[in-house]
Every structure is written in structure tokens, then in C-alpha cells.
Design a protein around this motif. Structure first.
Motif, PDB file in Angstrom:
ATOM      1  N   GLY A  41      25.898 -21.412  25.022  1.00 34.94           N
ATOM      2  CA  GLY A  41      25.209 -21.669  23.894  1.00 34.94           C
ATOM      3  C   GLY A  41      23.674 -21.157  23.846  1.00 34.94           C
ATOM      4  O   GLY A  41      23.130 -20.769  22.950  1.00 34.94           O
ATOM      5  N   LEU A  42      23.013 -21.220  25.165  1.00 32.85           N
ATOM      6  CA  LEU A  42      21.581 -20.625  25.426  1.00 32.85           C
ATOM      7  C   LEU A  42      21.660 -19.201  25.284  1.00 32.85           C
ATOM      8  O   LEU A  42      20.489 -18.834  24.802  1.00 32.85           O
ATOM      9  CB  LEU A  42      21.090 -21.243  26.611  1.00 32.85           C
ATOM     10  CG  LEU A  42      20.980 -22.861  26.715  1.00 32.85           C
ATOM     11  CD1 LEU A  42      20.503 -23.179  28.007  1.00 32.85           C
ATOM     12  CD2 LEU A  42      20.153 -23.172  25.632  1.00 32.85           C
ATOM     13  N   HIS A  43      22.664 -18.433  25.373  1.00 31.50           N
ATOM     14  CA  HIS A  43      22.545 -17.013  25.317  1.00 31.50           C
ATOM     15  C   HIS A  43      23.132 -16.614  23.905  1.00 31.50           C
ATOM     16  O   HIS A  43      22.844 -15.433  23.664  1.00 31.50           O
ATOM     17  CB  HIS A  43      23.501 -16.472  26.469  1.00 31.50           C
ATOM     18  CG  HIS A  43      22.969 -16.782  28.046  1.00 31.50           C
ATOM     19  ND1 HIS A  43      21.874 -16.174  28.272  1.00 31.50           N
ATOM     20  CD2 HIS A  43      23.489 -17.579  28.797  1.00 31.50           C
ATOM     21  CE1 HIS A  43      21.619 -16.601  29.459  1.00 31.50           C
ATOM     22  NE2 HIS A  43      22.691 -17.471  30.001  1.00 31.50           N
ATOM     23  N   ASN A  44      23.632 -17.357  23.113  1.00 38.17           N
ATOM     24  CA  ASN A  44      24.070 -17.129  21.775  1.00 38.17           C
ATOM     25  C   ASN A  44      23.238 -17.673  20.634  1.00 38.17           C
ATOM     26  O   ASN A  44      22.949 -18.621  20.639  1.00 38.17           O
ATOM     27  CB  ASN A  44      25.516 -17.684  21.554  1.00 38.17           C
ATOM     28  CG  ASN A  44      26.119 -17.128  20.360  1.00 38.17           C
ATOM     29  OD1 ASN A  44      25.563 -16.703  19.323  1.00 38.17           O
ATOM     30  ND2 ASN A  44      27.468 -17.275  20.367  1.00 38.17           N
ATOM     31  N   PRO A  45      22.419 -16.486  19.852  1.00 38.84           N
ATOM     32  CA  PRO A  45      21.276 -16.985  18.834  1.00 38.84           C
ATOM     33  C   PRO A  45      22.179 -17.959  17.824  1.00 38.84           C
ATOM     34  O   PRO A  45      21.330 -18.886  17.267  1.00 38.84           O
ATOM     35  CB  PRO A  45      20.762 -15.861  18.687  1.00 38.84           C
ATOM     36  CG  PRO A  45      21.446 -14.832  19.037  1.00 38.84           C
ATOM     37  CD  PRO A  45      22.401 -15.039  20.189  1.00 38.84           C
ATOM     38  N   TRP A  46      23.278 -17.586  17.758  1.00 40.96           N
ATOM     39  CA  TRP A  46      23.706 -18.287  16.625  1.00 40.96           C
ATOM     40  C   TRP A  46      24.227 -19.630  16.901  1.00 40.96           C
ATOM     41  O   TRP A  46      24.544 -20.540  15.912  1.00 40.96           O
ATOM     42  CB  TRP A  46      25.106 -17.712  16.093  1.00 40.96           C
ATOM     43  CG  TRP A  46      25.022 -16.290  15.530  1.00 40.96           C
ATOM     44  CD1 TRP A  46      25.244 -15.137  16.276  1.00 40.96           C
ATOM     45  CD2 TRP A  46      24.496 -16.001  14.224  1.00 40.96           C
ATOM     46  NE1 TRP A  46      24.894 -14.150  15.277  1.00 40.96           N
ATOM     47  CE2 TRP A  46      24.153 -14.694  13.913  1.00 40.96           C
ATOM     48  CE3 TRP A  46      24.092 -16.936  13.255  1.00 40.96           C
ATOM     49  CZ2 TRP A  46      23.853 -14.297  12.917  1.00 40.96           C
ATOM     50  CZ3 TRP A  46      23.534 -16.541  12.071  1.00 40.96           C
ATOM     51  CH2 TRP A  46      23.292 -15.077  11.883  1.00 40.96           C
ATOM     52  N   LEU A  47      24.219 -20.117  18.100  1.00 39.48           N
ATOM     53  CA  LEU A  47      24.538 -21.502  18.635  1.00 39.48           C
ATOM     54  C   LEU A  47      23.184 -22.246  19.171  1.00 39.48           C
ATOM     55  O   LEU A  47      22.784 -23.458  18.930  1.00 39.48           O
ATOM     56  CB  LEU A  47      25.379 -21.442  19.880  1.00 39.48           C
ATOM     57  CG  LEU A  47      26.953 -21.145  19.601  1.00 39.48           C
ATOM     58  CD1 LEU A  47      27.581 -21.052  20.875  1.00 39.48           C
ATOM     59  CD2 LEU A  47      27.810 -22.252  18.593  1.00 39.48           C
ATOM     60  N   ALA A  48      22.216 -21.409  19.411  1.00 39.05           N
ATOM     61  CA  ALA A  48      21.128 -21.765  20.055  1.00 39.05           C
ATOM     62  C   ALA A  48      19.991 -22.310  18.930  1.00 39.05           C
ATOM     63  O   ALA A  48      19.247 -23.332  18.805  1.00 39.05           O
ATOM     64  CB  ALA A  48      20.133 -20.955  21.005  1.00 39.05           C
ATOM     65  N   ALA A  49      20.065 -21.468  17.849  1.00 38.46           N
ATOM     66  CA  ALA A  49      18.948 -21.914  16.651  1.00 38.46           C
ATOM     67  C   ALA A  49      19.509 -23.077  15.968  1.00 38.46           C
ATOM     68  O   ALA A  49      18.319 -23.914  15.718  1.00 38.46           O
ATOM     69  CB  ALA A  49      19.289 -20.691  15.503  1.00 38.46           C
ATOM     70  N   PRO A  50      20.712 -23.576  15.528  1.00 32.87           N
ATOM     71  CA  PRO A  50      20.923 -24.549  15.052  1.00 32.87           C
ATOM     72  C   PRO A  50      20.461 -25.958  16.111  1.00 32.87           C
ATOM     73  O   PRO A  50      19.987 -26.664  15.367  1.00 32.87           O
ATOM     74  CB  PRO A  50      22.551 -24.677  14.468  1.00 32.87           C
ATOM     75  CG  PRO A  50      22.826 -23.445  14.697  1.00 32.87           C
ATOM     76  CD  PRO A  50      21.827 -22.596  15.544  1.00 32.87           C
ATOM     77  N   ALA A  51      20.850 -25.553  17.188  1.00 33.29           N
ATOM     78  CA  ALA A  51      20.409 -26.583  18.366  1.00 33.29           C
ATOM     79  C   ALA A  51      18.897 -26.958  18.222  1.00 33.29           C
ATOM     80  O   ALA A  51      18.481 -28.239  18.483  1.00 33.29           O
ATOM     81  CB  ALA A  51      20.802 -26.329  19.448  1.00 33.29           C
ATOM     82  N   ALA A  52      18.047 -25.948  18.108  1.00 34.47           N
ATOM     83  CA  ALA A  52      16.566 -25.845  17.950  1.00 34.47           C
ATOM     84  C   ALA A  52      16.304 -26.713  16.906  1.00 34.47           C
ATOM     85  O   ALA A  52      15.314 -27.453  16.938  1.00 34.47           O
ATOM     86  CB  ALA A  52      15.899 -24.644  18.305  1.00 34.47           C
ATOM     87  N   VAL A  53      16.649 -26.215  15.702  1.00 33.84           N
ATOM     88  CA  VAL A  53      16.314 -26.921  14.626  1.00 33.84           C
ATOM     89  C   VAL A  53      16.649 -28.314  14.607  1.00 33.84           C
ATOM     90  O   VAL A  53      15.835 -29.252  13.954  1.00 33.84           O
ATOM     91  CB  VAL A  53      17.120 -26.275  13.085  1.00 33.84           C
ATOM     92  CG1 VAL A  53      16.968 -26.864  11.877  1.00 33.84           C
ATOM     93  CG2 VAL A  53      16.463 -24.801  13.308  1.00 33.84           C
ATOM     94  N   SER A  54      17.784 -28.701  15.131  1.00 30.99           N
ATOM     95  CA  SER A  54      18.305 -30.042  15.298  1.00 30.99           C
ATOM     96  C   SER A  54      17.341 -30.821  16.119  1.00 30.99           C
ATOM     97  O   SER A  54      16.830 -31.827  15.657  1.00 30.99           O
ATOM     98  CB  SER A  54      19.448 -30.320  15.763  1.00 30.99           C
ATOM     99  OG  SER A  54      19.783 -31.574  16.018  1.00 30.99           O
ATOM    100  N   VAL A  55      16.890 -30.507  17.038  1.00 31.10           N
ATOM    101  CA  VAL A  55      15.893 -30.964  18.007  1.00 31.10           C
ATOM    102  C   VAL A  55      14.721 -31.213  17.261  1.00 31.10           C
ATOM    103  O   VAL A  55      13.696 -32.144  17.366  1.00 31.10           O
ATOM    104  CB  VAL A  55      15.697 -30.214  19.435  1.00 31.10           C
ATOM    105  CG1 VAL A  55      14.423 -30.561  20.135  1.00 31.10           C
ATOM    106  CG2 VAL A  55      17.115 -30.226  20.208  1.00 31.10           C
ATOM    107  N   LEU A  56      14.129 -30.152  16.707  1.00 28.86           N
ATOM    108  CA  LEU A  56      12.646 -30.287  15.947  1.00 28.86           C
ATOM    109  C   LEU A  56      12.658 -31.149  14.820  1.00 28.86           C
ATOM    110  O   LEU A  56      12.017 -32.036  14.614  1.00 28.86           O
ATOM    111  CB  LEU A  56      12.360 -28.881  15.237  1.00 28.86           C
ATOM    112  CG  LEU A  56      11.966 -27.640  16.309  1.00 28.86           C
ATOM    113  CD1 LEU A  56      11.746 -26.509  15.617  1.00 28.86           C
ATOM    114  CD2 LEU A  56      10.856 -28.100  17.167  1.00 28.86           C
ATOM    115  N   LEU A  57      13.908 -31.222  13.922  1.00 32.69           N
ATOM    116  CA  LEU A  57      14.013 -32.355  12.840  1.00 32.69           C
ATOM    117  C   LEU A  57      13.999 -33.721  13.478  1.00 32.69           C
ATOM    118  O   LEU A  57      13.508 -34.391  12.876  1.00 32.69           O
ATOM    119  CB  LEU A  57      15.311 -32.031  12.158  1.00 32.69           C
ATOM    120  CG  LEU A  57      15.264 -30.584  11.206  1.00 32.69           C
ATOM    121  CD1 LEU A  57      16.695 -30.441  10.365  1.00 32.69           C
ATOM    122  CD2 LEU A  57      13.863 -30.831   9.916  1.00 32.69           C
ATOM    123  N   THR A  58      14.828 -33.797  14.462  1.00 31.66           N
ATOM    124  CA  THR A  58      14.801 -35.175  15.288  1.00 31.66           C
ATOM    125  C   THR A  58      13.507 -35.582  15.670  1.00 31.66           C
ATOM    126  O   THR A  58      13.172 -36.807  15.520  1.00 31.66           O
ATOM    127  CB  THR A  58      15.790 -35.116  16.444  1.00 31.66           C
ATOM    128  OG1 THR A  58      17.364 -34.747  15.854  1.00 31.66           O
ATOM    129  CG2 THR A  58      15.791 -36.485  16.981  1.00 31.66           C
TER     130      THR A  58
END
Length: 166
Positions: A41-58
Motif C-alpha cells: 500500500g505504501l508503494h501504490n499511490p491509489w492505496l496510500a492517498a486514502p490512508a493519508a487522508v483518513s489519518v489527517l481527517l481523524t
């Protein structure tokens, strides 16, 4: 680095303990070119971006929640300090239906009860002062004693009479 992990697990019978079979299990393949799990997931931007947005929103929601809680608790502390100083006129409002709201409603009930008790005590003290003033100037000798015979009050007339009698 690529590799394979195999596990041999012998199974024994309960009675003789003799070896019946061997199970070969392939646990996984670890390859740097084809990562699996979180590493993929860390190497795939399509998986990393939603995770980063989720962390920021939380994180943002957590900061807002802590700020609201801090403000509500500060209002409760201010209300308690005001009550402790004997000021019972300030309005205390419960803005939420959670534990902090319950605390504010409890402070409001305490404010009402303490306000009534303070008002009653003030009224009784004023009544007592008026009675004392009336007894002080009375011509009759007046003395008030406790049940264990300690003099609580003696008016001026009684004090003057006892002074001349000595």
C-alpha cells in the motif's frame, strides 16, 4: 530477497505416539520487488492517498473534539469558581447531552440549592440581628442560655443589674 518458508508438522496418535503424517505448509513468499500487505500500500499511490487522508481527517476530528471538551470543562470550572465565591446569579447552561452536559446541569442544580440556602441563611441572620437589637434596648432583664447552662446572650439591662449587684 526472496524466500519460502516451509513448516513440517508431525501429527501423533493419542495412543501410541507413532508418527502418522507430515503436513507441509507454505507460509508466504517475501520478495522486495513484489511487496505484500502494508508495504504494498505504501508503494501504490491509489492505496496510500486514502490512508493519508483518513489519518489527517481523524487527527483533525480529534483536535476539534479535544478543543470542545477543553472549552466545556473550562466553563464548568469557571461556574464552580463563581459558586465557590458566593455568586449565585450567573446563568449556567448545559449545551450538550453528554457527560459534560450532565456536569453543567448538576452545577446548575447546585447553584439553585446553594442560592436558596444562602438566601435563607441571610434572612435568618437579619432576623436574628433585629431581635438582638430589640432585646438590647429592652428595659426587662433578658438572658438566653444553652441546654447545658452556658449563657449565650444577656441584654444590657441584665448586664447592668448584675454589675450593680456585685
Amino acid at each position: 530477497m526472496a524466500g519460502r518458508v516451509d513448516v513440517h508438522h508431525p501429527v501423533h496418535l493419542a495412543q501410541g505416539g507413532e508418527h502418522r503424517q507430515s503436513i507441509r505448509v507454505r507460509v508466504g513468499r517475501f520478495d522486495e520487488e513484489h511487496p505484500v500487505g502494508l508495504a504494498a500500500g505504501l508503494h501504490n499511490p491509489w492505496l496510500a492517498a486514502p490512508a493519508a487522508v483518513s489519518v489527517l481527517l481523524t487527527g483533525w476530528a480529534g483536535v476539534r473534539w479535544v478543543g470542545r471538551l477543553r472549552g466545556a470543562l473550562q466553563r464548568a470550572v469557571t461556574a464552580a469558581d463563581t459558586l465557590a465565591s458566593g455568586q449565585f446569579e450567573q446563568e449556567i447552561h448545559a449545551r450538550t447531552n453528554d457527560e459534560v452536559g450532565d456536569l453543567m446541569r448538576a452545577l446548575r442544580r447546585m447553584q439553585i440549592r446553594l442560592g436558596h440556602a444562602h438566601s435563607d441563611a441571610t434572612q435568618r441572620a437579619a432576623d436574628g440581628q433585629r431581635i438582638r437589637q430589640a432585646l438590647d434596648v429592652a428595659a426587662a432583664n433578658v438572658m438566653v442560655a444553652s441546654p447545658d447552662h452556658h449563657i449565650i446572650y444577656a441584654n444590657r439591662s441584665l448586664s447592668a443589674m448584675l454589675s450593680t449587684a456585685q
